[in-house]
Design a protein around this motif. Structure first.
Motif, mmCIF file in Angstrom:
data_model
loop_
_atom_site.group_PDB
_atom_site.id
_atom_site.type_symbol
_atom_site.label_atom_id
_atom_site.label_comp_id
_atom_site.label_asym_id
_atom_site.label_seq_id
_atom_site.Cartn_x
_atom_site.Cartn_y
_atom_site.Cartn_z
ATOM 1 N N ARG A 1 -25.642 5.499 -18.502
ATOM 2 C CA ARG A 1 -25.955 6.909 -18.700
ATOM 3 C C ARG A 1 -27.053 6.948 -19.763
ATOM 4 O O ARG A 1 -26.800 6.673 -20.940
ATOM 5 C CB ARG A 1 -24.719 7.697 -19.154
ATOM 6 C CG ARG A 1 -23.628 7.772 -18.096
ATOM 7 C CD ARG A 1 -24.066 8.632 -16.908
ATOM 8 N NE ARG A 1 -23.040 8.678 -15.855
ATOM 9 C CZ ARG A 1 -22.999 7.889 -14.807
ATOM 10 N NH1 ARG A 1 -23.929 6.946 -14.661
ATOM 11 N NH2 ARG A 1 -22.057 8.009 -13.901
ATOM 12 N N TRP B 1 -27.342 7.262 -14.113
ATOM 13 C CA TRP B 1 -28.065 8.528 -14.245
ATOM 14 C C TRP B 1 -28.962 8.473 -15.472
ATOM 15 O O TRP B 1 -28.614 7.853 -16.479
ATOM 16 C CB TRP B 1 -27.109 9.708 -14.400
ATOM 17 C CG TRP B 1 -26.635 10.310 -13.113
ATOM 18 C CD1 TRP B 1 -25.428 10.097 -12.498
ATOM 19 C CD2 TRP B 1 -27.345 11.233 -12.282
ATOM 20 N NE1 TRP B 1 -25.344 10.830 -11.343
ATOM 21 C CE2 TRP B 1 -26.507 11.541 -11.184
ATOM 22 C CE3 TRP B 1 -28.607 11.838 -12.368
ATOM 23 C CZ2 TRP B 1 -26.886 12.419 -10.174
ATOM 24 C CZ3 TRP B 1 -28.988 12.710 -11.360
ATOM 25 C CH2 TRP B 1 -28.146 12.998 -10.279
ATOM 26 N N LEU C 1 -25.197 17.775 -11.585
ATOM 27 C CA LEU C 1 -24.746 16.983 -12.732
ATOM 28 C C LEU C 1 -24.888 17.782 -14.018
ATOM 29 O O LEU C 1 -23.973 17.820 -14.850
ATOM 30 C CB LEU C 1 -25.554 15.695 -12.830
ATOM 31 C CG LEU C 1 -25.289 14.880 -14.104
ATOM 32 C CD1 LEU C 1 -23.988 14.107 -13.989
ATOM 33 C CD2 LEU C 1 -26.440 13.947 -14.423
ATOM 34 N N THR D 1 -22.369 20.432 -14.393
ATOM 35 C CA THR D 1 -21.052 19.863 -14.703
ATOM 36 C C THR D 1 -20.932 19.520 -16.179
ATOM 37 O O THR D 1 -19.950 19.893 -16.839
ATOM 38 C CB THR D 1 -20.807 18.610 -13.848
ATOM 39 O OG1 THR D 1 -20.803 18.981 -12.466
ATOM 40 C CG2 THR D 1 -19.471 17.968 -14.202
ATOM 41 N N GLN E 1 -19.632 10.466 -18.992
ATOM 42 C CA GLN E 1 -19.374 10.623 -17.554
ATOM 43 C C GLN E 1 -19.188 9.274 -16.877
ATOM 44 O O GLN E 1 -20.078 8.441 -16.897
ATOM 45 C CB GLN E 1 -20.541 11.359 -16.904
ATOM 46 C CG GLN E 1 -20.530 12.857 -17.132
ATOM 47 C CD GLN E 1 -20.184 13.592 -15.851
ATOM 48 O OE1 GLN E 1 -20.664 13.245 -14.796
ATOM 49 N NE2 GLN E 1 -19.378 14.607 -15.968
#
Length: 431
Positions: free
Chosen positions: A80, A306, A355, A358, A429
């Motif tokens: 991440r 991500w 994303l 969220t 995440q």
């Protein structure tokens, strides 16, 4: 502590970070210093790196990458990544910096990036950057107030308020003293600030920076003004979030959280420490090597990863509403931006938008969408560069600003803290 107090404290600390970071080299060093104080191990690229769980950072020139490897991380653990940049539009010293005429001492500078030239007029400025001595050692240097771009008085240009035209070569030559340029040495002033012999200086990368302290103000304390909010606001948010994320490295399924703060974004990112260079890929490969990852494992990890590209964006300007999209009017204090562009100037797509929705929802942070007016060319970020180079899914975000690329930019006091909260959730995440 209430939300408003958290945001105010975050803004004050952002101000301290900005003042400690007048150049990209200072920003990278200050970030590494702060992380070391939180238990991160600052590594050297020429040394072997630890392979197991832990908290690490590495500096390459004016760029910083830091990461946390959680307990239980393996060869295919996803990343991440929060991407940002350490540089800002300014002026950079030329190779022969000591100039002047008519009894004035001036500095030879080259425009760096796309600064709002007029915003630098009549301000107390300093020099900051790195000096490299003949033995190869690097030394950070920063002066106190030293320079000024003096504006021509209105008495000598009666039409100035009808349109100010500044020539980059003719008019943007700051003064720094009185005397004979052949008898003075601006480089000597910098060497003294760095504590080195000026005759030992073999090269330098030095920029001009504002000296005015950041400030919170407004009818209800809702504004935050500072230099270099583009993009130290994102670097600082990432630092704060990474420290918080490091406390949860034993959570089951935790990803590898990474802060990648690049240099040279304002001039195209094409350098060894820029987002188009190999720095991030080098670090991710070495992290994977330490976890026993094969080339195939690394690709699997990238496919599950991500990247949030965090860079400042535009708030709607009340005096120029026609320059903005008619339906999207982000405000200071309304939360960080989700930046969208059909022509991929920003890398956000539907998956990235979901994303961001969220993580902001989980962080209880509002966010706003930004899209350009079709008649106004859209800028870009490191987001598309990293997505193209590494194939990692990317979403572009950032806090809204007025006066972007000014010597002193304007933010909402709530938004930097909210960005940090959202990034903290993003770092956590899994999967």
């Amino acid at each position: 502590m209430p939300t408003a107090a958290h945001a105010h404290a975050h803004a004050l600390d952002l101000g301290r970070f900005v003042m400690a970071s007048p150049s990209s080299f200072h920003a990278a060093a200050e970030g590494a210093r702060r992380l070391a104080g939180e238990g991160f191990e600052v590594l050297s690229e020429i040394d072997a790196w630890p392979g197991g769980p832990g908290k690490y950072a590495v500096v390459r020139d004016g760029a910083l990458i830091a990461w946390t490897v959680p307990e239980g991380a393996g060869a295919t653990t996803p990343f991440r990544i929060l991407g940002a940049h350490t540089d800002s539009p300014s002026f950079k010293l030329k190779p022969k910096p000591t100039t002047g005429r008519l009894g004035w001492l001036q500095a030879g500078v080259e425009v760096y990036g796309g600064p709002l030239l007029n915003s630098w007029l009549d301000r107390d400025l300093r020099l900051a950057g790195r000096l490299v001595t003949l033995d190869g050692a690097q030394h950070l240097a920063a002066t106190g107030p030293l320079l000024r771009f003096p504006q021509l008085a209105i008495h000598l240009d009666r039409a100035v308020n009808e349109g100010l035209a500044l020539g980059k070569q003719q008019h943007m030559n700051p003064v720094w003293g009185l005397g004979d340029p052949s008898a003075e040495d601006l480089l000597g002033v910098l060497a003294e600030a760095a504590g080195v012999d000026p005759y030992e200086v073999g090269g330098f990368d030095v920029v001009v920076a504002d000296t005015q302290e950041p400030a919170v103000f407004g009818a209800h304390g809702e504004f935050f003004a500072s230099g270099r909010l583009d993009n130290l606001s994102s670097v600082h948010a990432g630092l704060v979030a990474l420290v918080q994320a490091a406390e949860a490295t034993d959570a089951e399924g935790a990803p590898i959280a990474v802060l990648a703060a690049f240099d040279h974004e304002e001039v195209g990112s094409a350098s060894r420490s820029g987002a188009s260079g190999p720095f991030l890929e080098d670090v991710l490969a070495r992290i994977g090597d330490g976890l026993g990852a094969s080339a195939g494992d690394r690709r699997r990890a990238f496919a599950a990863s991500w990247h949030v590209s965090a860079d400042a964006g535009h708030a709607v300007h009340p005096n120029y509403p026609e320059r903005h999209d008619p339906a999207n009017h982000p405000l200071l204090g309304g939360g960080p931006l989700l930046k969208i562009n059909a022509n991929q100037r920003y890398a956000t797509d539907a998956a990235g938008a979901a994303l961001w929705a969220t993580v902001c929802g989980e962080a209880e942070v509002p966010y706003q969408e930004f899209v350009s007016n079709n008649d106004v060319p859209c800028g870009s970020t490191i987001g598309p560069l990293t997505a193209t180079r590494l194939g990692i899914r990317t979403v572009d975000v950032g806090i809204p600003l007025l006066s972007m690329h000014s010597a002193r930019e304007l933010a909402g006091v709530q938004d930097p803290w909210r960005l940090s909260r959202a990034v903290e959730r993003f770092f956590a995440q899994a999967g």
